[in-house]
Design a protein around this motif. Structure first.
Motif, PDB file in Angstrom:
ATOM      1  N   VAL A 156      39.494  29.455  39.410  1.00  0.00           N
ATOM      2  CA  VAL A 156      40.195  30.674  39.764  1.00  0.00           C
ATOM      3  C   VAL A 156      40.544  30.881  41.123  1.00  0.00           C
ATOM      4  O   VAL A 156      41.853  31.334  41.651  1.00  0.00           O
ATOM      5  CB  VAL A 156      39.207  31.837  39.357  1.00  0.00           C
ATOM      6  CG1 VAL A 156      39.776  33.329  39.843  1.00  0.00           C
ATOM      7  CG2 VAL A 156      38.681  31.942  37.872  1.00  0.00           C
ATOM      8  N   LEU A 160      44.506  31.507  42.347  1.00  0.00           N
ATOM      9  CA  LEU A 160      44.672  32.808  43.192  1.00  0.00           C
ATOM     10  C   LEU A 160      45.134  32.333  44.422  1.00  0.00           C
ATOM     11  O   LEU A 160      45.925  32.742  44.954  1.00  0.00           O
ATOM     12  CB  LEU A 160      43.170  33.232  43.435  1.00  0.00           C
ATOM     13  CG  LEU A 160      43.268  34.482  44.105  1.00  0.00           C
ATOM     14  CD1 LEU A 160      44.034  35.668  43.444  1.00  0.00           C
ATOM     15  CD2 LEU A 160      41.689  35.300  44.507  1.00  0.00           C
ATOM     16  N   ILE A 164      49.146  33.419  45.674  1.00  0.00           N
ATOM     17  CA  ILE A 164      49.153  34.150  47.115  1.00  0.00           C
ATOM     18  C   ILE A 164      50.176  33.271  48.091  1.00  0.00           C
ATOM     19  O   ILE A 164      50.872  34.006  48.736  1.00  0.00           O
ATOM     20  CB  ILE A 164      47.616  34.353  47.841  1.00  0.00           C
ATOM     21  CG1 ILE A 164      46.804  35.426  47.150  1.00  0.00           C
ATOM     22  CG2 ILE A 164      47.634  34.883  49.143  1.00  0.00           C
ATOM     23  CD1 ILE A 164      45.411  35.483  47.348  1.00  0.00           C
ATOM     24  N   ARG A 241      44.147  37.692  31.602  1.00  0.00           N
ATOM     25  CA  ARG A 241      43.918  36.409  32.175  1.00  0.00           C
ATOM     26  C   ARG A 241      45.115  35.289  31.848  1.00  0.00           C
ATOM     27  O   ARG A 241      45.387  34.426  32.793  1.00  0.00           O
ATOM     28  CB  ARG A 241      42.658  35.696  31.609  1.00  0.00           C
ATOM     29  CG  ARG A 241      41.324  36.239  32.242  1.00  0.00           C
ATOM     30  CD  ARG A 241      40.071  35.953  31.520  1.00  0.00           C
ATOM     31  NE  ARG A 241      38.928  36.620  32.212  1.00  0.00           N
ATOM     32  CZ  ARG A 241      37.843  36.998  31.462  1.00  0.00           C
ATOM     33  NH1 ARG A 241      37.671  37.020  30.147  1.00  0.00           N
ATOM     34  NH2 ARG A 241      36.627  37.579  32.168  1.00  0.00           N
ATOM     35  N   PHE A 244      47.922  36.287  34.311  1.00  0.00           N
ATOM     36  CA  PHE A 244      47.493  35.821  35.615  1.00  0.00           C
ATOM     37  C   PHE A 244      47.603  34.437  35.613  1.00  0.00           C
ATOM     38  O   PHE A 244      48.296  34.048  36.722  1.00  0.00           O
ATOM     39  CB  PHE A 244      46.246  36.639  35.975  1.00  0.00           C
ATOM     40  CG  PHE A 244      46.097  36.350  37.533  1.00  0.00           C
ATOM     41  CD1 PHE A 244      46.733  37.079  38.496  1.00  0.00           C
ATOM     42  CD2 PHE A 244      45.010  35.368  38.086  1.00  0.00           C
ATOM     43  CE1 PHE A 244      46.343  36.835  39.787  1.00  0.00           C
ATOM     44  CE2 PHE A 244      44.733  35.340  39.419  1.00  0.00           C
ATOM     45  CZ  PHE A 244      45.481  36.020  40.166  1.00  0.00           C
ATOM     46  N   PHE A 245      46.811  33.846  35.147  1.00  0.00           N
ATOM     47  CA  PHE A 245      46.501  32.388  35.269  1.00  0.00           C
ATOM     48  C   PHE A 245      47.467  31.306  34.718  1.00  0.00           C
ATOM     49  O   PHE A 245      47.894  30.344  35.678  1.00  0.00           O
ATOM     50  CB  PHE A 245      44.879  31.891  34.826  1.00  0.00           C
ATOM     51  CG  PHE A 245      43.863  32.439  35.484  1.00  0.00           C
ATOM     52  CD1 PHE A 245      43.456  32.485  36.698  1.00  0.00           C
ATOM     53  CD2 PHE A 245      42.992  33.425  34.698  1.00  0.00           C
ATOM     54  CE1 PHE A 245      42.413  32.961  37.428  1.00  0.00           C
ATOM     55  CE2 PHE A 245      41.969  34.083  35.290  1.00  0.00           C
ATOM     56  CZ  PHE A 245      41.814  33.704  36.691  1.00  0.00           C
TER      57      PHE A 245
END
Length: 447
Positions: A156, A160, A164, A241, A244-245
């Motif tokens: 994760v 992340l 970013i 998830r 996002f992932f």
């Protein structure tokens, strides 16, 4: 059955949540994405989205059925109840087989990744990792939960950080040797479908493999402290998830690197971090991929041992496999899975160039069987037990229509595998396993 003979409900909410994340982020994303991107180009994002949506409905069906009966320990229980005893038997052993196949590739991968730092034979770190995971799994189920918690956390944090960094680079218009970091890179190199529909469709095998393990939430149900709360929570967060992932990470990767600058045989994550000028990127990502492989092997040991335990409880495997140690962990089942895994690791070492492709394809096909059985069981449940459906606190949406639609989608993926040269052999070999199981089941029934 006495308390000492039952699995211990020692997995907390944070364990279940991270097991769910760990099940949806693995080597299929970290390693397989490179090959899938070369096949499909930017449209790979749509492939991940399509399979992810289909599996969300599979998981909702799984969740409703597990919570409909407190006695259900896994999907093999309701498959036997609603489809027939043969379905529980075949699906249980198939689930064990496909996790063994998946874990074989991962344990060999551990040896390969360690060689990045140390010039030692692959089998040494692979064996050490396998023994270590076995020892930890034999202690308590809580340790399994803790291992998966930290393994998943590393994944994760990595994704992340990538997202970013990618957003910051897009905002400032960062320049690399391939050009400006921009979302325009998604369509400026041949469009979203640079290889047409064919490349998009051929990517589905690796995309399906990327999602194997998403159903681990269901396998862990028997050892979850509060299944009525924790299982719905974990399942409902799967779409976010996936967005996002998978979608988020791939959007960033393809915005930083035009798809045609990525190497099919290497991790796009390594390439991306290297491209933006992080000198230790290769070492960092190698560590992440190493933990990802260890996590997948850990999940394999957990799931295969619990399936063997469940098969044994239903007299579909030797009685000794249902034996629990003092920590209420199925120790004999764990040991058997470890022995088979070690033999498979040897096979993978003998044919390293072909093993991964064959193993991942067979694994994907077997998982499609398991997911299909869950959907078919749910259709039967809706017809046979409308009373349970009416009082369900976690109804699967759009059922049964969506069940039939997802089943048709799975059949379509199998047809694609039959057409593709790389997956055709494994697809035609896999039915041998099912024929063998049906023969064994028929012999067992006669006895």
């Amino acid at each position: 059955m006495t308390q000492q003979q039952e699995l211990k409900r020692d997995l907390k909410n944070r364990h279940v949540q991270l097991i769910a994340i760990g099940g949806t982020i693995g080597t299929g994303l970290f390693l397989g994405a490179g090959k899938a991107i070369q096949l499909a180009g930017p449209s790979i994002i749509l492939a991940y989205l399509a399979v992810g949506i289909a599996l969300f409905f599979v998981m909702r069906a799984l969740g409703e059925m597990l919570l409909s009966n407190a006695g259900y320990q896994s999907f093999t229980d309701f498959a036997a109840d609603y489809i027939g005893p043969w379905a529980g038997y075949v699906t249980g052993w198939t689930y064990w087989f496909c996790w063994i196949m998946t874990a074989m590739a991962d344990i060999i991968a551990v040896g390969v990744y360690v060689q990045y730092w140390f010039n030692i034979p692959q089998w040494i770190p692979a064996a050490i990792c396998l023994i270590l995971l076995l020892g930890l799994n034999l202690l308590t189920v809580k340790l399994f939960g803790e291992l998966e918690f930290w393994f998943a956390l590393i994944k994760v944090i990595t994704i992340l950080a990538l997202i970013i960094v990618g957003i910051v680079l897009m905002i400032i218009g960062f320049q690399t040797h391939t050009g400006t970091v921009s979302v325009k890179n998604l369509w400026q190199y041949g469009g979203l479908f640079p290889h047409g529909g064919t490349g998009f469709l051929l990517s589905f095998q690796m995309v399906v493999f990327a999602f194997v393990g998403v159903e681990l939430v269901g396998v862990s149900a028997a050892e979850t402290a509060n299944p009525q709360k924790n299982i719905p929570s974990a399942i409902n967060k799967i779409p976010l998830r996936i967005l996002f992932f998978y979608v988020g990470a791939l959007l960033v990767i393809l915005s930083i690197n035009p798809w045609n600058h990525l190497n099919a045989s290497s991790s796009p994550f390594v390439t991306t971090f290297s491209l933006v000028g992080i000198p230790v990127a290769a070492g960092i990502i190698n560590f992440v991929v190493l933990t990802s492989a260890a996590s997948a092997c850990n999940s394999g040991l957990f799931s295969t041992s619990r399936i063997l335990y469940n098969l044994s409880r239903h007299q579909e495997a030797p009685p000794k496999l249902a034996k629990l140690n003092k920590n209420r962990v199925p120790s004999n089942a764990l040991l058997l899975s470890t022995v088979v895994l070690s033999l498979g690791a040897l096979l993978s070492k003998l044919i390293p160039d072909q093993a991964f492709g064959i193993v991942t394809t067979i694994s994907a096909i077997c998982f499609i069987w398991v997911w299909s059985i869950i959907l078919i069981s749910h259709i039967c449940y809706l017809k046979k037990r409308p009373d349970l459906r009416k009082k369900s606190i976690f109804k699967a949406p759009l059922a049964p229509f969506i069940n039939y639609l997802v089943l048709a989608f799975f059949i379509f993926i199998l047809i694609i595998m039959a057409i593709a040269d790389e997956t055709r052999t494994a697809l035609f070999l896999t039915p041998v396993w099912f024929v063998l199981l049906f023969i064994l089941y028929s012999v067992r029934r006669k006895k």
